[in-house]
Design an enzyme around this catalytic site. Structure first.
Site, mmCIF file in Angstrom:
data_model
loop_
_atom_site.group_PDB
_atom_site.id
_atom_site.type_symbol
_atom_site.label_atom_id
_atom_site.label_comp_id
_atom_site.label_asym_id
_atom_site.label_seq_id
_atom_site.Cartn_x
_atom_site.Cartn_y
_atom_site.Cartn_z
ATOM 1 N N GLU A 422 -2.900 -1.400 7.700
ATOM 2 C CA GLU A 422 -2.664 -1.408 6.243
ATOM 3 C C GLU A 422 -1.448 -0.570 5.852
ATOM 4 O O GLU A 422 -1.442 0.095 4.825
ATOM 5 C CB GLU A 422 -3.914 -0.939 5.481
ATOM 6 C CG GLU A 422 -5.144 -1.752 5.741
ATOM 7 C CD GLU A 422 -4.920 -3.250 5.572
ATOM 8 O OE1 GLU A 422 -4.045 -3.643 4.783
ATOM 9 O OE2 GLU A 422 -5.609 -4.025 6.248
ATOM 10 N N GLY A 423 -0.417 -0.618 6.666
ATOM 11 C CA GLY A 423 0.790 0.170 6.426
ATOM 12 C C GLY A 423 0.681 1.495 7.138
ATOM 13 O O GLY A 423 -0.165 2.329 6.795
#
Length: 564
Positions: A422-423
């Site tokens: 998620e980043g």
């Protein structure tokens, strides 16, 4: 040891260390009464303790497996997921018009943490579905909403997000998956995606994929990406899963942790998909899902920290080496560090969730910018704390922590993915010093003003906490002023990770101070706050020195010299 859900801690943070009362006072969340919230927290705690916790070790040992094209989850996962679905736990914050409870994201954040602390591999499935529900609520057509949302919310179907490709990781704009119009309003999706969490499984009757792809003649980079909903089984007019779509699981990844969660390589061969949102605006739609997921992943990190702390505390109480090891000074230092950082990370996550809820309820710009500012901090600090605390937990176990049978290592193996997906946390830090400081630091300064105002109020009764927190906030203010004055983004990025960590350190000190204020300087939370402020908060000074060191020394060595 059996997991004990931190319901008391959540209740305390909601009532004393966040503005959750303001959320409850809005028209949007007027139904979220104290009695209802208490019942939800207690219910979440029970399902975590009784249903999910027994599956933590099972999922780790058995893992998900691909057999003759069918993905099978570990023993007990399907039955536990059915209980989550039956109890309405899949998408607590989904809109009531499609069967959700419409609860604040703050409550979903608490549930996600408890799920991660117990059976993180299983909890990932509802987490991804939550994000897909939010993306469809904001961007899908009414027809898609009516078909998919009730079934996703009920747990009959589950959702995924498909971004990454073998050559396109953090650089999403490099993706090559194609979408060709079929002439009937649908699209043929062709390409391969990797790292797809719960890309297929045996717990629900259908799996719905949100897939980023590029239309013919679309612009290059992220400006030419569209978003498509691609179900495993194409629904008929009555919403019943029908014929199989042209997609398949090529393989499952063999991972360091979260073994029970199937991480799939997905192949799309002209699969039928429906456009979500506007053409070439897919990243905006997907970011709705990703921002939801970033806070949720931060909560996962906190959950891993909580589970590791409880595990280590129980061991320290039972283990004897020259007396109980819990009586040794260094073991006390480690346990207090675990407990203090877990509280700080949890408080940051809840305050981020509260800001999101207030933005949802009021649409005020100040709450939007507060939520945007806190999201990368909640994600990065929560997941770093998850890894740090889980590692300390192994250390407390000594040699037994390195032995898999004790279960201590699983917390670290499971947590280690959270700073990556998620980043990555590096990207979160770049986002903080880049996009989130494009306002000249206004949102940050507004938060720092609030911290200093509270510190001023606490000076008379808690000077040993208030003064260090105030001084640390001033140091952070000076760093923000320096940061926004830098026009060279490489200079900002060079110190972005220590800057984010320093910001989190100061926020942690602030929330610990507020906890002490709530119990009027008398009680265990005050004692924990004094530990944090005396021993952990001072780290902010070195971190800020690092943050403002510039980029020159990072590039002083050539690539050849690095390799020498």
């Amino acid at each position: 040891m059996p997991y004990r859900a931190p319901v008391t801690d959540f209740r305390f943070i909601f009532e004393n260390v966040s503005d959750f009362a303001a959320v409850q006072a809005t028209d949007r969340f007027a139904d979220a009464s104290p009695d209802m919230i208490e019942a939800i927290l207690e219910g979440a705690g029970r399902i975590a303790e009784d249903v999910l916790d027994p599956l933590r070790r099972v999922g780790d040992m058995q893992g998900a497996r691909l057999e003759n094209g069918v993905v099978r989850t570990p023993d007990g996962f399907k039955q536990a997921f059915a209980q989550l679905a039956e109890g309405g736990w899949i998408a607590l914050s989904a809109g009531q018009e499609h069967g959700g409870m419409g609860l604040p994201i703050s409550i979903t954040t608490a549930f996600n943490e408890m799920a991660a602390a117990t059976a993180m591999s299983l909890g990932l499935c509802p987490l991804l579905t939550q994000g897909q529900v939010e993306a469809l609520e904001h961007h899908a057509s009414d027809e898609i909403k009516q078909m998919y949302l009730p079934r996703l919310i009920s747990g009959e179907w589950t959702g995924t997000m498909n971004l990454t490709e073998p050559q396109a990781g953090s650089d999403v704009g490099a993706l090559t998956t194609k979408a060709a119009p079929n002439g009937d309003g649908t699209y043929a999706i062709t390409g391969q995606k990797i790292y797809i969490t719960y890309g297929d499984h045996d717990m629900a009757e259908n799996v719905c994929h949100l897939v980023l792809a590029r239309l013919p003649d679309a612009p290059g980079g992220t400006k030419g990406i569209s978003l498509f909903l691609v179900p495993k089984l194409i629904p008929d007019d009555q919403g019943r899963p029908g014929v199989a779509n042209a997609l398949k699981v090529v393989s499952l990844e063999h991972k360091m942790g979260i073994h029970g969660s199937p991480t799939a390589v997905m192949q799309y061969d002209g699969a039928v998909g429906w456009l979500i949102g506007e053409q070439n605006k897919g990243m905006a739609a997907m970011f709705t899902m990703m921002n939801n997921a970033r806070l949720a992943v931060g909560a996962q990190g906190v959950g891993c920290a909580e589970g590791a702390y409880q595990h280590a505390l129980a061991y320290a109480q039972d283990r004897s080496q020259m007396g109980r090891i819990i009586d040794h000074a260094d073991v006390r230092r480690m346990l207090l560090t675990m407990k203090a950082d877990t509280f700080a990370a949890r408080a940051i996550a809840v305050n981020c969730a509260v800001a999101i809820d207030m933005e949802t309820a009021t649409h005020h710009e100040s709450w939007r910018t507060r939520a945007a500012l806190l999201t990368p901090i909640a994600k990065a600090f929560g997941t770093d704390v998850g890894c740090d605390v889980a590692s300390i937990g192994i250390q407390i176990h000594g040699g037994m922590g390195f032995i898999e049978e004790t279960g201590a290592a699983q917390f670290l193996r499971d947590a280690r993915i959270t700073p990556i997906y998620e980043g990555t946390n590096g990207i979160q830090a770049m986002d903080l010093v880049g996009r989130k400081m494009m306002d000249g630091g206004e949102a940050a300064f507004r938060l720092l003003d609030e911290i200093e105002a509270d510190a001023e109020r606490a000076r008379a009764d808690l000077p040993d906490l208030a003064e260090p927190v105030w001084q640390a906030t001033e140091s952070l203010r000076e760093a923000v002023e320096w940061l926004v004055a830098q026009s060279d983004m490489r200079t900002r990025f060079a110190g972005s990770v220590p800057f984010l960590r320093a910001f989190a350190r100061v926020l942690g000190g602030y929330y610990h101070m507020r906890a002490a204020m709530a119990e009027k300087g008398q009680g265990p939370r005050t004692k924990l706050a004094r530990f944090y402020v005396a021993r952990l908060l001072p780290e902010h000074a070195g971190l800020l020195t690092h943050a403002m060191a510039g980029a020159e020394d990072l590039y002083a060595l050539s690539v050849d010299e690095l390799a020498a």
